[in-house]
Design a protein around this motif. Sequence first.
Motif, PDB file in Angstrom:
ATOM      1  N   LYS A   1       0.834  -1.202   0.000  1.00  0.00           N
ATOM      2  CA  LYS A   1       0.000   0.000   0.000  1.00  0.00           C
ATOM      3  C   LYS A   1       0.865   1.247   0.000  1.00  0.00           C
ATOM      4  O   LYS A   1       0.562   2.227  -0.708  1.00  0.00           O
ATOM      5  N   ARG A   2       1.950   1.232   0.767  1.00  0.00           N
ATOM      6  CA  ARG A   2       2.867   2.368   0.784  1.00  0.00           C
ATOM      7  C   ARG A   2       3.453   2.606  -0.606  1.00  0.00           C
ATOM      8  O   ARG A   2       3.552   3.749  -1.061  1.00  0.00           O
ATOM      9  N   TYR A   3       3.837   1.520  -1.269  1.00  0.00           N
ATOM     10  CA  TYR A   3       4.418   1.630  -2.615  1.00  0.00           C
ATOM     11  C   TYR A   3       3.412   2.237  -3.585  1.00  0.00           C
ATOM     12  O   TYR A   3       3.761   3.124  -4.381  1.00  0.00           O
ATOM     13  N   GLN A   4       2.172   1.774  -3.539  1.00  0.00           N
ATOM     14  CA  GLN A   4       1.150   2.283  -4.457  1.00  0.00           C
ATOM     15  C   GLN A   4       0.906   3.777  -4.251  1.00  0.00           C
ATOM     16  O   GLN A   4       0.846   4.552  -5.220  1.00  0.00           O
ATOM     17  N   LEU A   5       0.782   4.200  -2.998  1.00  0.00           N
ATOM     18  CA  LEU A   5       0.537   5.616  -2.717  1.00  0.00           C
ATOM     19  C   LEU A   5       1.744   6.471  -3.089  1.00  0.00           C
ATOM     20  O   LEU A   5       1.587   7.607  -3.566  1.00  0.00           O
ATOM     21  N   THR A   6       2.941   5.936  -2.878  1.00  0.00           N
ATOM     22  CA  THR A   6       4.156   6.667  -3.247  1.00  0.00           C
ATOM     23  C   THR A   6       4.229   6.884  -4.743  1.00  0.00           C
ATOM     24  O   THR A   6       4.522   7.989  -5.219  1.00  0.00           O
ATOM     25  N   ARG A   7       3.933   5.855  -5.518  1.00  0.00           N
ATOM     26  CA  ARG A   7       3.983   5.983  -6.978  1.00  0.00           C
ATOM     27  C   ARG A   7       2.906   6.944  -7.485  1.00  0.00           C
ATOM     28  O   ARG A   7       3.147   7.725  -8.412  1.00  0.00           O
ATOM     29  N   GLN A   8       1.732   6.919  -6.882  1.00  0.00           N
ATOM     30  CA  GLN A   8       0.684   7.860  -7.270  1.00  0.00           C
ATOM     31  C   GLN A   8       1.115   9.300  -7.017  1.00  0.00           C
ATOM     32  O   GLN A   8       0.907  10.191  -7.840  1.00  0.00           O
ATOM     33  N   PHE A   9       1.732   9.514  -5.855  1.00  0.00           N
ATOM     34  CA  PHE A   9       2.217  10.847  -5.494  1.00  0.00           C
ATOM     35  C   PHE A   9       3.301  11.308  -6.474  1.00  0.00           C
ATOM     36  O   PHE A   9       3.300  12.454  -6.934  1.00  0.00           O
ATOM     37  N   GLU A  10       4.217  10.410  -6.814  1.00  0.00           N
ATOM     38  CA  GLU A  10       5.318  10.762  -7.721  1.00  0.00           C
ATOM     39  C   GLU A  10       4.802  11.068  -9.120  1.00  0.00           C
ATOM     40  O   GLU A  10       5.267  12.022  -9.769  1.00  0.00           O
ATOM     41  N   ARG A  11       3.844  10.288  -9.607  1.00  0.00           N
ATOM     42  CA  ARG A  11       3.305  10.547 -10.946  1.00  0.00           C
ATOM     43  C   ARG A  11       2.570  11.882 -11.001  1.00  0.00           C
ATOM     44  O   ARG A  11       2.656  12.611 -12.000  1.00  0.00           O
ATOM     45  N   LYS A  12       1.880  12.213  -9.930  1.00  0.00           N
ATOM     46  CA  LYS A  12       1.126  13.468  -9.895  1.00  0.00           C
ATOM     47  C   LYS A  12       2.059  14.675  -9.919  1.00  0.00           C
ATOM     48  O   LYS A  12       1.783  15.674 -10.591  1.00  0.00           O
ATOM     49  N   ARG A  13       3.166  14.602  -9.202  1.00  0.00           N
ATOM     50  CA  ARG A  13       4.067  15.742  -9.074  1.00  0.00           C
ATOM     51  C   ARG A  13       5.297  15.647  -9.973  1.00  0.00           C
ATOM     52  O   ARG A  13       6.069  16.606 -10.063  1.00  0.00           O
ATOM     53  N   GLY A  14       5.505  14.496 -10.619  1.00  0.00           N
ATOM     54  CA  GLY A  14       6.677  14.331 -11.464  1.00  0.00           C
ATOM     55  C   GLY A  14       7.972  14.382 -10.680  1.00  0.00           C
ATOM     56  O   GLY A  14       8.962  14.972 -11.134  1.00  0.00           O
ATOM     57  N   SER A  15       7.976  13.775  -9.508  1.00  0.00           N
ATOM     58  CA  SER A  15       9.119  13.888  -8.602  1.00  0.00           C
ATOM     59  C   SER A  15       9.510  12.531  -8.046  1.00  0.00           C
ATOM     60  O   SER A  15       8.834  11.529  -8.258  1.00  0.00           O
ATOM     61  N   ARG A  16      10.621  12.524  -7.324  1.00  0.00           N
ATOM     62  CA  ARG A  16      10.998  11.385  -6.489  1.00  0.00           C
ATOM     63  C   ARG A  16      10.519  11.676  -5.070  1.00  0.00           C
ATOM     64  O   ARG A  16      10.823  12.725  -4.508  1.00  0.00           O
ATOM     65  N   LEU A  17       9.768  10.752  -4.475  1.00  0.00           N
ATOM     66  CA  LEU A  17       9.290  10.930  -3.108  1.00  0.00           C
ATOM     67  C   LEU A  17      10.111  10.069  -2.157  1.00  0.00           C
ATOM     68  O   LEU A  17      10.295   8.878  -2.379  1.00  0.00           O
ATOM     69  N   ILE A  18      10.618  10.704  -1.103  1.00  0.00           N
ATOM     70  CA  ILE A  18      11.341  10.015  -0.038  1.00  0.00           C
ATOM     71  C   ILE A  18      10.573  10.254   1.259  1.00  0.00           C
ATOM     72  O   ILE A  18      10.176  11.383   1.548  1.00  0.00           O
TER      73      ILE A  18
ATOM     74  N   ARG B   1       1.403  26.570   3.335  1.00  0.00           N
ATOM     75  CA  ARG B   1       0.415  25.746   4.022  1.00  0.00           C
ATOM     76  C   ARG B   1      -0.325  24.816   3.068  1.00  0.00           C
ATOM     77  O   ARG B   1      -1.263  24.146   3.475  1.00  0.00           O
ATOM     78  N   GLU B   2       0.067  24.767   1.809  1.00  0.00           N
ATOM     79  CA  GLU B   2      -0.650  23.978   0.801  1.00  0.00           C
ATOM     80  C   GLU B   2      -0.226  22.522   0.847  1.00  0.00           C
ATOM     81  O   GLU B   2       0.327  21.979  -0.111  1.00  0.00           O
ATOM     82  N   LEU B   3      -0.499  21.865   1.974  1.00  0.00           N
ATOM     83  CA  LEU B   3      -0.091  20.468   2.142  1.00  0.00           C
ATOM     84  C   LEU B   3      -1.076  19.548   1.425  1.00  0.00           C
ATOM     85  O   LEU B   3      -2.264  19.555   1.727  1.00  0.00           O
ATOM     86  N   PRO B   4      -0.615  18.738   0.474  1.00  0.00           N
ATOM     87  CA  PRO B   4      -1.525  17.848  -0.262  1.00  0.00           C
ATOM     88  C   PRO B   4      -2.153  16.798   0.654  1.00  0.00           C
ATOM     89  O   PRO B   4      -1.513  16.300   1.592  1.00  0.00           O
ATOM     90  N   ALA B   5      -3.398  16.459   0.368  1.00  0.00           N
ATOM     91  CA  ALA B   5      -4.084  15.432   1.164  1.00  0.00           C
ATOM     92  C   ALA B   5      -3.393  14.081   1.046  1.00  0.00           C
ATOM     93  O   ALA B   5      -3.466  13.250   1.961  1.00  0.00           O
ATOM     94  N   GLU B   6      -2.685  13.864  -0.072  1.00  0.00           N
ATOM     95  CA  GLU B   6      -2.000  12.584  -0.270  1.00  0.00           C
ATOM     96  C   GLU B   6      -0.922  12.335   0.791  1.00  0.00           C
ATOM     97  O   GLU B   6      -0.596  11.189   1.090  1.00  0.00           O
TER      98      GLU B   6
END
Length: 276
Positions: free
Chosen positions: A30-47, A240-245
């Motif tokens: 589940k962590r992997y899936q949410l991380t990949r969704q976040f990265e695709r949305k922002r075009g970034s690497r998430l750590i 303060r624009e913290l994404p809900a993700e």
Amino acid sequence: MDFSFSSIIWLFFIFAMLGPMIQQAKLNQKRYQLTRQFERKRGSRLITLIHRQESLSILGIPLSKFINIEDSEQVLRAIRLTPPDMPIDIILHTPGGLVLASEQIARALENHPAKVTAFVPHYAMSGGTMIALSADEIVMDSNAVLGPVDPQIGQYPAASILETVRLKGTAKVDDNTLILADMSSKAIAQVKDFITYLLTDNLGEEKALEISEIFSSGRWTHDYPINFEFLSKLGLPVSRELPAEVFAIMDQYPQPAQRRPSVQYIPLPYGGKEEK
């Protein structure tokens, strides 16, 4: 088929071992899936650098976590695997940890050519604050806080050791205290210089020196909460624009289950009107 009492005991231990392993595997997926969704949305690497007490052993013993050398090794590896033109997002939820590990992570993030964004959903104290200050932008929840980065020598704040020597005089303290005072002055200078280095490019040397003095001098206790409003007044790049993700990812790092929860609520968002 007959089961002896010893067989039942063995089955119990087998299920006790396999149950947490299966649960952890599902959580990791589940962590992997949410991380990949976040990265695709922002075009970034998430750590993620999230420290909580998780029941990792077969007996459910909670293990307290903090920033250590293993963390810095993993974060630095993730940065090395990231193209220079790809932004890096890092979620920070930590009480801090080793200065060496925190400085390594902060320096590596500061040296990354593309934009670095630190997300702070709840708190990033001490070494976590140091890492947040290395980012090009700090995105916080309205109630999230950072903390001072004043060094701690053993169980005492470095600034308090120096103040004790100043009040009593060097002739009235023992050699051990004088050694601690020498270590304290060096530690404070080290942290102050490093914070100045992190902030100079974005804020200029004069402003960077002012902020590093505030964060490292020991003017507050080590757990003092530094909120968004204060950080904004200092001129730091906060939002303060913290994404809900981010909170969805945080939900995948739960605290260990307790027999009687200390906080309880219905986990649903309520509308503005009174619910029927």
